[in-house]
Write an enzyme that holds these catalytic residues in place. Sequence first.
Site, PDB file in Angstrom:
ATOM      1  N   TYR A 133       3.717   5.042  11.578  1.00 52.99           N
ATOM      2  CA  TYR A 133       4.039   3.624  11.770  1.00 52.99           C
ATOM      3  C   TYR A 133       4.881   3.016  10.639  1.00 52.99           C
ATOM      4  O   TYR A 133       5.182   1.846  10.661  1.00 52.99           O
ATOM      5  CB  TYR A 133       2.762   2.806  11.994  1.00 52.99           C
ATOM      6  CG  TYR A 133       1.689   3.011  10.930  1.00 52.99           C
ATOM      7  CD1 TYR A 133       1.716   2.304   9.739  1.00 52.99           C
ATOM      8  CD2 TYR A 133       0.648   3.926  11.135  1.00 52.99           C
ATOM      9  CE1 TYR A 133       0.753   2.485   8.775  1.00 52.99           C
ATOM     10  CE2 TYR A 133      -0.334   4.120  10.170  1.00 52.99           C
ATOM     11  CZ  TYR A 133      -0.280   3.399   8.991  1.00 52.99           C
ATOM     12  OH  TYR A 133      -1.242   3.591   8.040  1.00 52.99           O
TER      13      TYR A 133
ATOM     14  N   HIS B 170      -3.625   4.509   4.767  1.00 51.84           N
ATOM     15  CA  HIS B 170      -4.848   3.692   4.716  1.00 51.84           C
ATOM     16  C   HIS B 170      -5.981   4.467   4.045  1.00 51.84           C
ATOM     17  O   HIS B 170      -6.667   3.965   3.171  1.00 51.84           O
ATOM     18  CB  HIS B 170      -5.255   3.265   6.124  1.00 51.84           C
ATOM     19  CG  HIS B 170      -6.694   2.847   6.244  1.00 51.84           C
ATOM     20  ND1 HIS B 170      -7.183   1.721   5.614  1.00 51.84           N
ATOM     21  CD2 HIS B 170      -7.750   3.429   6.872  1.00 51.84           C
ATOM     22  CE1 HIS B 170      -8.481   1.622   5.873  1.00 51.84           C
ATOM     23  NE2 HIS B 170      -8.851   2.646   6.622  1.00 51.84           N
TER      24      HIS B 170
ATOM     25  N   ARG C 221       0.874  -1.181   0.000  1.00 51.91           N
ATOM     26  CA  ARG C 221       0.000   0.000   0.000  1.00 51.91           C
ATOM     27  C   ARG C 221       0.903   1.219   0.000  1.00 51.91           C
ATOM     28  O   ARG C 221       1.479   1.561   1.026  1.00 51.91           O
ATOM     29  CB  ARG C 221      -0.878  -0.052   1.261  1.00 51.91           C
ATOM     30  CG  ARG C 221      -2.070   0.878   1.254  1.00 51.91           C
ATOM     31  CD  ARG C 221      -2.707   0.920   2.630  1.00 51.91           C
ATOM     32  NE  ARG C 221      -1.929   1.740   3.532  1.00 51.91           N
ATOM     33  CZ  ARG C 221      -1.919   1.619   4.860  1.00 51.91           C
ATOM     34  NH1 ARG C 221      -2.641   0.688   5.452  1.00 51.91           N
ATOM     35  NH2 ARG C 221      -1.177   2.410   5.600  1.00 51.91           N
TER      36      ARG C 221
END
Lengths: 324, 371
Positions: B271, B262, B258
Site C-alpha cells: 500500500y 505496521h 512510520r
Amino acid sequence: MATMTLLQAINDGLRLEMGRDDRVVVLGEDVGLNGGVFRATQGLFEEFGGDRVMDTPLAESGIIGTAIGMALYGLVPVPEIQFSDFIYPAFDQIVSEAAKMRYRSGGEFTVPMTIRTPIGGGIRGGHYHSQSPEAYFAHTPGLKVVVPSTPEDAKGLLLASIRDPDPVLFMEPKAIYRNTKGEVPEGDFTVPLGKARIVREGTDATLVAWGAMVPVAEKAAEACAGDGVSVEVLDVRSIIPLDEETILESVKKTGRAVVVYEAPKSCGFGAEISAVIAEKAIEYLEGPIARVAGFDTPFPYTLEHMYLPDDGRVRQAIKDLMEF
Amino acid sequence: MTSEMLQVIAEDGAPSHTEAPELSRDQLRTIYRTMLATRELDERGLKLQRQGRIGFYLSSKGQEAAHIGSAFALNPEDWVFQSYRDPGILLLRGITFEEMLHQCYGNAKDNTRGRQMPVHYSFKKVNCNSISSPIGTQIVQAVGAAMAAKIRKDPIVAMTYFGDGGTSSNDFHTGMNFAGVYASPCVFVCENNGWAISCPVDGQTASTTMAAKAEAYGMPGVRVDGNDVLAVYRAAKEAVDRARAGKGPTLLELVTFRMGAHSSSDDDSRYRSEEMMELWGRKDPLARFRQFLVRGGFWEEGEDEELRQSVQSELQAAIEAAEKEGPPPLSSMFDDVFEERTATLEEQWDALRQAYEQGSVSGANVGEFPL
C-alpha cells in the site's frame, strides 16, 4: 441497628467509606448536586465537595476509563453507570482494561475500582432501563461481580467491594431499591465477597437466586411450604467469585436444584451454576436441574411482568421437579 | 504544509523559522543518544523476529524525534500513557535493554510474566503504563490519572501517546472532552505518522489537521514537524508547563512518518510506494538532528560509530541474557488474575498440573515448563 432501604444502605456505605478513606472518589452522570437519578449518592457532594463527587460528561467509556486512570494513580474510584443498560460503551474499558490490568502488567498495576450500576426490571423501564447483563461480565477473568439483595448486604458487600484490591462490578437490583427494608448495622462492617447466604433452610429442593429474584424465590418457597415441600433458598451474593461449596452442599442435601434469574435464559449465569451442579453433584440429583429465567427476547415494556420470573413460575418448576 | 508547522531544524540540518529551545549540551547529547539507541533497538528487534527468536515486533523507526523529544519535556515523576510505538520513552526513563528484551522474549525474567506480545511493555517504576493493543484505550486513562493528580494537588502531568488512527477512536474524543471539561493536566501527543496499518490519514479524518480537533474540546492544538526533535521538545515543554501551571490540556500533532511496516506481520509494500519511502527517508529525524548537532559543535561525526558499537554490544549482552532464561512457571498463568486466586482458579490449576504431570497435555510439546 437502623432500619433502611437498600438504597439508603448504599448511600450510608458510600458516606462511611468516603469519610474513612480520602482516596475514595465518586464519579458519574448526575451523581453530584442531583445525588444520582435514584439518589444513591445524595448528600455526598455537599459533604465531600466536587473534587470527590464528580458530575461527568455523558460518556460511559469516559467515566470508566478515567476511573481506571485514577485507580492507577492511587485513588479508589467508585464510578456509577446510571443504568446497566448504558454500560456497553464502557465494555472495552471494563473487560480489556480494568479487568486485565493486574494480569498484563505482571501484578504491577492494579485497578481497585468499584463500578456501581442498577440492574433488572420491574420499574416499567422497557428495554433500556431493565436489563440484567451480569453474564457478559462474569465471563471476564479479572473482574468480580456482586449483586446484593438486602439492605444489610448492600452496605456490607459495597464496603467489601470498595476495599477489594481488584475491580468489582457492583450491580444493584433497582426493583427492590426502595421496597426492601431491613436492619442494617450502623458504622463499619463488611460482608465478604464469595460467600453465599442461606436465606431459608429446606430439605426437598434448592432455589439459587441473586438480586431481585431472591425475594421472588422466598415467596415461592413460602408457597411450596404450603404445598408440603421444604425449599432451601440461597442468595449467591457474589457471582464472581462464586461460592460453589454452599450451592453444592445444599443440592447434595436436597437432591433438586432450580436456578432463578432475570436475564435471558440462554447463556445466563444460571447456565454456569447448572453446569457446576451437573459436574460436581449429578449423582445426588433426583431430577433435572431447572432454570426459571427471563426469555431469550429483548426486555419488553408492556409485558414486563410476563417476562420476569415470578413466584408462580418458580413454584411450578418446583412442583414439576417433585413429580419428576 | 511545512510552513504551518513549528520547525527549529530544517531538513538539511540548518536553523528553521522556529526559535530553538534552551537545552544544554548534555541534554542535546542525551536526546541524540536515546534516539540512536532506540533506532538500534528497533533494527535488532525486527531482526530477532525475522530470525524466529521472538514472536512479533512493532517498529518505531522514524518516530524517534516525536516520542523522545516530547517525553524529554516531562519530569521523572510525571506519568506516561504510551502506545506501542514509543520504546524510546522507556530508555529515556532509565529502563534497560535487558528489561525490555526479557519482555520481548516473554521469559521468566519478564516483569510482565509472559502475559503479552512483544513490545507491550509495562514499567510502573518509571510511571509508564501497561501498553494495550486496542487503539486509544490509554487516552482516557491518562486523563483519569491527570484528574487524580489535580484532585490530590500533586504537581504531576500525564502525557499520552497515540497515532493518527487513534484520533478516530472513541477514547480519543471522550478523553479530550473530559480533559477539557476538568482542565486536566494532560498533554495529548498525536504522532501523525500518516498510516494506520494500510489506511492513510485522509481515510482517517476529514479535518484539515489533527491539531484542529483541539478547538472543539476547548484546548490549544499545536502542529509540529514531528521529525524535528527540537521543535517537538519546544512544543511539548510549553504544553507541559501549561498543564503543570493549572492551565489545562494541550493537543500536539507531531507530523512524522512510520518508516517501517505496521508490524512484523505487515507488508507495507502492498500500500505504499517506493517514492514515498524515499521522500520520507530524506527526512529521517536521526540524520537531521545529527547534522544540527555537528553543525553546532555538540557532536563529532566520528562519535556515531563509537556510540553505535557500544549500544550494539549492550544489546547483544541483553539478548544473551534474555535467551538464557526459560519460560515463566506454568502456575504463573493463574496468578495476577486477582490479588488472590479464587477457589475456581485453584481448581483449574490443579487440573492442569495433574494433566501436565500425566503427560496428557499436547501443548506441553512446545517445551518443558517449570511448574
